[in-house]
Enzyme design. Structure first.
Site, PDB file in Angstrom:
ATOM      1  N   ASN A  43       0.884  -1.270  -0.198  1.00 51.61           N
ATOM      2  CA  ASN A  43      -0.019   0.044  -0.210  1.00 51.61           C
ATOM      3  C   ASN A  43       0.827   1.346   0.350  1.00 51.61           C
ATOM      4  O   ASN A  43       1.965   1.287   0.557  1.00 51.61           O
ATOM      5  CB  ASN A  43      -1.151   0.001   1.048  1.00 51.61           C
ATOM      6  CG  ASN A  43      -0.469  -0.071   2.535  1.00 51.61           C
ATOM      7  OD1 ASN A  43       0.765  -0.755   2.575  1.00 51.61           O
ATOM      8  ND2 ASN A  43      -1.173   0.512   3.586  1.00 51.61           N
ATOM      9  N   GLU A  45       0.320   5.130   0.931  1.00 50.10           N
ATOM     10  CA  GLU A  45      -0.591   6.157   1.089  1.00 50.10           C
ATOM     11  C   GLU A  45      -0.275   7.653   0.627  1.00 50.10           C
ATOM     12  O   GLU A  45       0.738   7.901   0.056  1.00 50.10           O
ATOM     13  CB  GLU A  45      -0.971   6.408   2.788  1.00 50.10           C
ATOM     14  CG  GLU A  45      -1.288   4.823   3.181  1.00 50.10           C
ATOM     15  CD  GLU A  45      -1.603   4.742   4.795  1.00 50.10           C
ATOM     16  OE1 GLU A  45      -1.047   5.631   5.379  1.00 50.10           O
ATOM     17  OE2 GLU A  45      -2.202   3.768   5.074  1.00 50.10           O
ATOM     18  N   CYS A  54      -3.976   0.748  -2.673  1.00 46.22           N
ATOM     19  CA  CYS A  54      -4.097  -0.379  -1.821  1.00 46.22           C
ATOM     20  C   CYS A  54      -3.005  -1.417  -2.195  1.00 46.22           C
ATOM     21  O   CYS A  54      -2.448  -1.441  -3.445  1.00 46.22           O
ATOM     22  CB  CYS A  54      -5.272  -1.263  -1.770  1.00 46.22           C
ATOM     23  SG  CYS A  54      -6.529  -0.517  -0.674  1.00 46.22           S
ATOM     24  N   GLU A  56      -3.356  -4.386  -2.937  1.00 46.11           N
ATOM     25  CA  GLU A  56      -3.590  -5.439  -4.231  1.00 46.11           C
ATOM     26  C   GLU A  56      -3.552  -4.714  -5.510  1.00 46.11           C
ATOM     27  O   GLU A  56      -3.484  -5.171  -6.446  1.00 46.11           O
ATOM     28  CB  GLU A  56      -5.197  -5.916  -3.749  1.00 46.11           C
ATOM     29  CG  GLU A  56      -5.281  -6.639  -2.561  1.00 46.11           C
ATOM     30  CD  GLU A  56      -5.606  -5.875  -1.250  1.00 46.11           C
ATOM     31  OE1 GLU A  56      -4.881  -4.963  -1.191  1.00 46.11           O
ATOM     32  OE2 GLU A  56      -6.243  -6.357  -0.473  1.00 46.11           O
ATOM     33  N   CYS A  87     -10.250  -5.311   0.806  1.00 42.99           N
ATOM     34  CA  CYS A  87     -11.342  -4.400   1.158  1.00 42.99           C
ATOM     35  C   CYS A  87     -12.401  -4.548  -0.328  1.00 42.99           C
ATOM     36  O   CYS A  87     -12.079  -5.143  -1.079  1.00 42.99           O
ATOM     37  CB  CYS A  87     -10.873  -2.979   1.282  1.00 42.99           C
ATOM     38  SG  CYS A  87     -10.208  -2.149  -0.267  1.00 42.99           S
ATOM     39  N   CYS A  90     -10.926  -3.165  -3.531  1.00 39.42           N
ATOM     40  CA  CYS A  90      -9.938  -4.050  -3.861  1.00 39.42           C
ATOM     41  C   CYS A  90     -10.490  -5.435  -4.522  1.00 39.42           C
ATOM     42  O   CYS A  90     -10.051  -5.957  -5.426  1.00 39.42           O
ATOM     43  CB  CYS A  90      -8.918  -4.500  -3.060  1.00 39.42           C
ATOM     44  SG  CYS A  90      -7.728  -3.248  -2.607  1.00 39.42           S
TER      45      CYS A  90
HETATM   46  N1  THU Z   1      -5.184  -1.617   2.700  1.00 44.04           N
HETATM   47  C1  THU Z   1      -4.692  -2.334   1.733  1.00 44.04           C
HETATM   48  O1  THU Z   1      -3.595  -1.882   1.112  1.00 44.04           O
HETATM   49  N2  THU Z   1      -5.638  -3.316   1.168  1.00 44.04           N
HETATM   50  C2  THU Z   1      -6.850  -3.711   1.565  1.00 44.04           C
HETATM   51  O2  THU Z   1      -7.342  -4.568   1.306  1.00 44.04           O
HETATM   52  C3  THU Z   1      -7.311  -2.998   2.817  1.00 44.04           C
HETATM   53  C4  THU Z   1      -6.725  -1.656   3.445  1.00 44.04           C
HETATM   54  C5  THU Z   1      -4.696  -0.192   3.092  1.00 44.04           C
HETATM   55  C6  THU Z   1      -5.057   1.063   2.607  1.00 44.04           C
HETATM   56  C7  THU Z   1      -4.360   2.020   3.790  1.00 44.04           C
HETATM   57  O3  THU Z   1      -3.113   2.575   3.281  1.00 44.04           O
HETATM   58  C8  THU Z   1      -4.526   0.858   5.087  1.00 44.04           C
HETATM   59  O4  THU Z   1      -4.312  -0.271   4.554  1.00 44.04           O
HETATM   60  C9  THU Z   1      -5.292   1.230   6.154  1.00 44.04           C
HETATM   61  O5  THU Z   1      -6.793   0.928   5.715  1.00 44.04           O
END
Ligand code: THU
Length: 128
Positions: A43, A45, A54, A56, A87, A90
């Site tokens: 991920n 941010e 994310c 994925e 999530c 994703c």
């Molecule tokens: N996140 C992912 O990378 N993949 C997911 O399926 C769920 C959430 C990340 C996004 C964010 O940077 C952190 O997790 C907290 O939500």
């Protein structure tokens, strides 16, 4: 080594490359394709929170760049090394690029993408 074990190891190895200073929740994704190649992502941010990428999505970008074969198995890990399930966003991103049979690791055992995203909206809905 069994597919999910192999993917767990690959995801653990790249978790430190995640950029998650806002949530402090690094995530790594690793997927196996039909040729036995592993594709990974983390991920990323952003100070403008809604722009967060994310793990994925990063993995799908790496898989596209590598011209990978169809994806068969996926794991997503948090910092504790636990499996997280993708999530909702994703799941939709994965649906566009992976078969509904894609096997995804969860704390309660593997599930398919079809189970995580039933009756999905997809490219077929945009056909005439
Ligand atoms: N996140 C992912 O990378 N993949 C997911 O399926 C769920 C959430 C990340 C996004 C964010 O940077 C952190 O997790 C907290 O939500």
């Amino acid at each position: 080594m069994q597919a999910f074990e192999q993917l767990h190891a690959a995801a653990s190895k790249i978790l430190s490359r995640a950029y998650a200073p806002y949530s402090n929740h690094p995530v790594a994704a690793a997927a196996l394709d039909a040729a036995g190649t592993i594709h990974t992502g983390i991920n990323i941010e952003n100070a403008s929170f809604g722009l967060t990428q994310c793990a994925e999505g990063s993995m799908i970008a790496a898989w596209r760049l590598a011209a990978g074969e169809p994806l068969t198995h996926l794991v997503c890990l948090n910092q504790g090394g636990d499996y997280i399930t993708p999530c909702g966003r994703c799941r939709q991103v994965l649906y566009e690029h992976a078969a509904p049979t894609l096997s995804i690791a969860t704390a309660n055992g593997p599930v398919t993408l079809a189970v995580l995203l039933p009756a999905a909206f997809g490219p077929h809905n945009l056909q005439d």
